[in-house]
Design a protein around this motif. Structure first.
Motif: not given
Length: 546
Positions: A114-119, A122-123, A143-147, A479-484
């Motif tokens: 419910n939380l990580y899958m939506r974002v 970014n990883w 096409d399926d919200y990062n699944w 075009k800047i790769g960052v780690v969040v």
């Protein structure tokens, strides 16, 4: 002289007995009576260079509110899945296994779906080039919200790499620089297929261990094929039941796992807080083991040189003073500091003016400053000889790959100047200059950053979950790769972006990153600092040139 007994215990040096050291004040600092201890002046200067600014109260409130809203929507979506209105793509126990012990922890599954899958976009972004100061990324969409993801066939070229631990820029592919690595590959192949105890002990392995010992200024060293396992598999060989481990609360997972596997009692002290550490040491010495009150067989203090999420530097001189005062032992993890700090790249012992002989176990990795893989344990010869026969990582693990070993030798010889050039020192100085410049400019812009002014690890605090996601996506657009990083890797109210500086970054690259950071910081309202930093460009240039 300390000696390793048959069970791996270490006998304290006789010269340490009876030596008196200064007390520690309420803030965890050494008192004035400590002034004559070597490295104490460096320690006091270091404390002034550490910055941990607190965000305004409204930021914490909005962060909790954001997580609360996302959690409520998560429960609502779980309800929709339970009644069959929405499909769940994650692994679940089958109906016939409902009476079994659960394979998946409920909250971890809830957080993931419910939380990580939506974002998740970014990883784990796929890199398709050399991960140097710039790299190329394969574009992907969902096409399926990062699944699931699919590749578009496009490549994002020349993305500035601000996330790799390539501190000295040795992650490179120039043919001339890698000639010795290529020659070693032709001579030995790419794999050993055996442990060091059997037929996997090569001459270049012994050459590397001798060079590491000379580089660190200790008697002996041994190398391992994996940095994580260097901690997790060697700590259980050093301490066990009846021993006490005092661990900094922000220690890396590999140290935590090694401590848990050892069977020793673990107590956690506040991060870099000498008052908290001394209180635990005093209690351990006075009270002994629980119930029996027998003395602890060993007391081991475990710390890191540079903490990878905070960018803070260990207060090594003060910890060494406490170690000697209470006859404890010190385990120093220099994964992020070796090669990256100190005038000649010899880590926090050089940075803080501490004699390497005062650190009982020196650990480090080759995966960062040296552009390779693996790790090392260094110290007295008795300690290393004991680990060669009793460490699971030494007995069962495959030896270092020959080309990887040669890459470490090449990088270390360059740092030491044994290649006949000043390239190693130039890289160390360039990294230090980049670090000072980047940190000073971020403070000037109004960002809250953590850590020590010498640390090439620079966390920018973002706090709110929505801003973390927007920040990572917006920076990639530029075009800047960052780690969040966010919860649970950090406290729930301290999500951040972690920048890692490199000697390979040019001033033009850093200025480009800073320009976009300034714009994104304004657009997303990320400049939470309430401190005034009046740094003119002229004074900044003087600082970086010094």
């Amino acid at each position: 002289m300390e000696k390793a007994s048959a069970n791996g215990s270490l006998t304290p040096r006789r010269g340490h007995l009876g030596r008196k050291y200064g007390e520690i004040d309420k803030n965890g600092n050494l008192s004035s009576t400590q002034r004559n201890v070597p490295g104490s002046d460096a320690a006091s200067r270091q404390c002034k260079q550490e910055v941990f600014e607190q965000a305004p109260m409204y930021v914490a409130v909005m962060t909790y509110l954001g997580f609360g809203i996302v959690t409520l929507f998560g429960y609502f979506r779980d309800f929709l899945r339970a009644v069959g209105l929405e499909k769940c793509h994650l692994a679940r126990e089958r109906e016939e296994q409902k009476d079994f012990v659960p394979l998946y922890q409920d909250f971890e599954n809830f957080y993931t779906r419910n939380l990580y899958m939506r974002v998740r976009d970014n990883w784990n972004r796929p890199v398709c080039s050399l991960p140097g100061p710039v790299f190329d990324l394969m574009e992907r969409v969902s096409d399926d919200y990062n699944w699931t993801f699919r590749f578009t066939g496009r490549t994002l070229h020349n993305v500035i790499n601000m996330g790799s631990y390539n501190y000295l820029g040795f992650a490179e592919n120039e043919a001339e620089s890698l000639k010795t690595v290529a020659d070693t590959t032709l001579r030995y192949g790419v794999g050993v297929c055996s442990t060091r105890h059997e037929i996997g002990n090569l001459s270049i392995h012994e050459e590397l261990e001798e060079l590491v010992a000379r580089f660190l200024g200790v008697e002996s060293s041994m190398t391992f094929g994996m940095g994580f396992a260097t901690n997790s598999m060697n700590i259980p060989a050093l301490v066990g039941k009846g021993c006490l481990i005092l661990s900094d609360e922000l220690n890396h997972t590999s140290l935590i796992l090694g401590a848990r596997l050892s069977g020793a009692t673990i107590r956690v002290f506040k991060h870099n807080n000498m008052h908290s550490l001394e209180k635990m040491l005093r209690e351990a010495v006075c009270s002994g083991q629980p119930r029996t009150h027998r003395p602890w067989k060993k007391i081991l203090i475990m710390v890191e040189g540079i903490y990878s999420m905070e960018g803070s530097v260990v207060r090594l001189a003060e910890i060494v003073a406490l170690k000697k005062k209470y006859k404890a032992y010190l385990y120093l993890d220099e994964a992020h500091s070796i090669g990256a700090v100190g005038p000649s790249g010899r880590g926090v012992t050089e940075l803080t003016g501490v004699n390497p002989a005062d650190v009982d176990v020196m650990m480090g990795t080759f995966t960062k400053s040296f552009g390779a893989a693996g790790g090392y344990i260094a110290g007295r010869k008795e300690l290393v000889d004991y680990l060669r026969t009793c460490s699971h990582s030494a007995v069962y693990a495959t030896a270092l790959s020959p080309p990887v070993t040669e890459q470490i030798l090449r990088a270390m010889k360059c740092i030491m100047g044994k290649d006949g050039s000043a390239e190693g020192i130039r890289r160390i100085r360039q990294l230090a200059e980049n670090t000072r410049y980047f940190r000073a400019r971020l403070k000037e812009m109004g960002f809250i950053i953590y850590g020590n002014d010498h640390s090439p690890v620079v966390p920018i605090l973002l706090y709110m979950p929505g801003k973390v996601v927007a920040f990572a996506r917006e920076m990639l657009e530029r075009k800047i790769g960052v780690v969040v990083v966010g919860f649970p890797a950090t406290p729930i109210t301290e999500a951040r972006a972690r920048f890692c500086l490199s000697a390979g970054h040019t001033r033009a690259m850093l200025d480009q990153v800073l320009h976009h950071l300034n714009e994104v910081g304004d657009n997303l309202c990320l400049k939470f600092s309430r401190r005034k930093h009046d740094l003119s460009r002229a004074s900044l240039s003087e600082e970086t040139a010094s």
